[in-house]
Design an enzyme around this catalytic site. Structure first.
Site, mmCIF file in Angstrom:
data_model
loop_
_atom_site.group_PDB
_atom_site.id
_atom_site.type_symbol
_atom_site.label_atom_id
_atom_site.label_comp_id
_atom_site.label_asym_id
_atom_site.label_seq_id
_atom_site.Cartn_x
_atom_site.Cartn_y
_atom_site.Cartn_z
ATOM 1 N N GLU A 100 0.839 -1.198 0.000
ATOM 2 C CA GLU A 100 0.000 0.000 0.000
ATOM 3 C C GLU A 100 0.878 1.253 0.000
ATOM 4 O OE1 GLU A 100 -3.122 -0.273 -0.408
ATOM 5 O OE2 GLU A 100 -3.462 -2.382 0.095
ATOM 6 N N CYS B 19 -6.533 -2.351 8.722
ATOM 7 C CA CYS B 19 -5.260 -2.346 8.008
ATOM 8 C C CYS B 19 -4.865 -0.917 7.639
ATOM 9 C CB CYS B 19 -5.360 -3.211 6.750
ATOM 10 S SG CYS B 19 -5.509 -4.978 7.086
ATOM 11 N N HIS C 94 -0.387 -6.119 2.478
ATOM 12 C CA HIS C 94 -1.504 -7.059 2.531
ATOM 13 C C HIS C 94 -1.023 -8.424 2.040
ATOM 14 C CE1 HIS C 94 -4.880 -3.936 2.801
ATOM 15 N NE2 HIS C 94 -5.170 -4.864 3.699
#
Length: 215
Positions: A87, A155, A179
């Protein structure tokens, strides 16, 4: 710098939630602890955090204060993933999904953020596109991809909390969120740990280029 204290990388995983009685993120992080980072003069510290907003609010800033890490990485499970997904951004607002106790953060905002950027997103100084294209990953045949939306759940929240707290401390946003797929879909925990290890090595090389770490 060999005589100086080791730089620290902090890596967190999450506990169980929903139908995921065993969270692949925490299992991978446990295996990573056994494996180590494989980087001289860089120490690994790991922690498991419950899927609770208020626990993230308390535990993660305390860990950052205690260890003063050069790099903070959180790992979380995504049932939509089948490879590592890195991310680039963390959202500061929009947390409208309840945690495992059904609770939400106040005003659906990340508590650690004192002043959000104009677009309500933090961006890591780690270039995730460079990580997934790194020769280190290619040498191990590791596939990974980059995402621009971490999902506005725990998250995303822990990623934003880390960057918000680093900003509070006037530190560079040397953060990452990874992830991982559920266990055995298709990777087991040791395989995920090895992929995370190599990804961290690639991130550390970027920080070395910025003269933020030496090894």
């Amino acid at each position: 710098m060999g005589s100086e204290r080791s730089s620290i990388v902090l890596v967190t995983g999450f506990g169980p939630f929903g139908s995921h009685k065993v969270n692949s993120s925490s299992e991978a992080v446990k295996e990573l602890k056994k494996l180590g980072l494989g980087v001289q003069n860089v120490k690994l510290v790991v922690a498991e955090i419950p899927v609770l907003y208020d626990h993230v609010d308390k535990i993660l800033p305390d860990l950052i204060d205690q260890y003063d890490p050069v790099l903070v990485i959180s790992v979380g499970l995504s049932s939509a993933a089948n490879i590592l997904t890195l991310e680039q951004f963390a959202n500061c607002v929009g947390y409208d999904r309840g945690d495992i106790d059904g609770n939400l953060p106040e005003d659906e905002k990340c508590k650690s953020v004192e002043q959000a950027p104009p677009d309500n997103k933090f961006k890591s100084i780690i270039n995730m596109d460079k990580v997934v294209c790194s020769p280190l990953l290619k040498a191990k045949n590791i596939q990974a991809c980059v995402s621009d939306d971490a999902g506005k759940f725990l998250c995303d929240y822990i990623y934003c909390t880390a960057m918000g707290w680093m900003r509070h401390l006037n530190k560079p946003l040397s953060n990452a969120f990874i992830h991982v797929p559920p266990l055995n879909k298709p990777f087991n925990a040791p395989q995920l740990a090895q992929q995370i290890q190599v990804s961290i090595q690639a991130m550390l090389l970027q920080l070395k280029e910025k003269h933020m770490v030496s090894f």
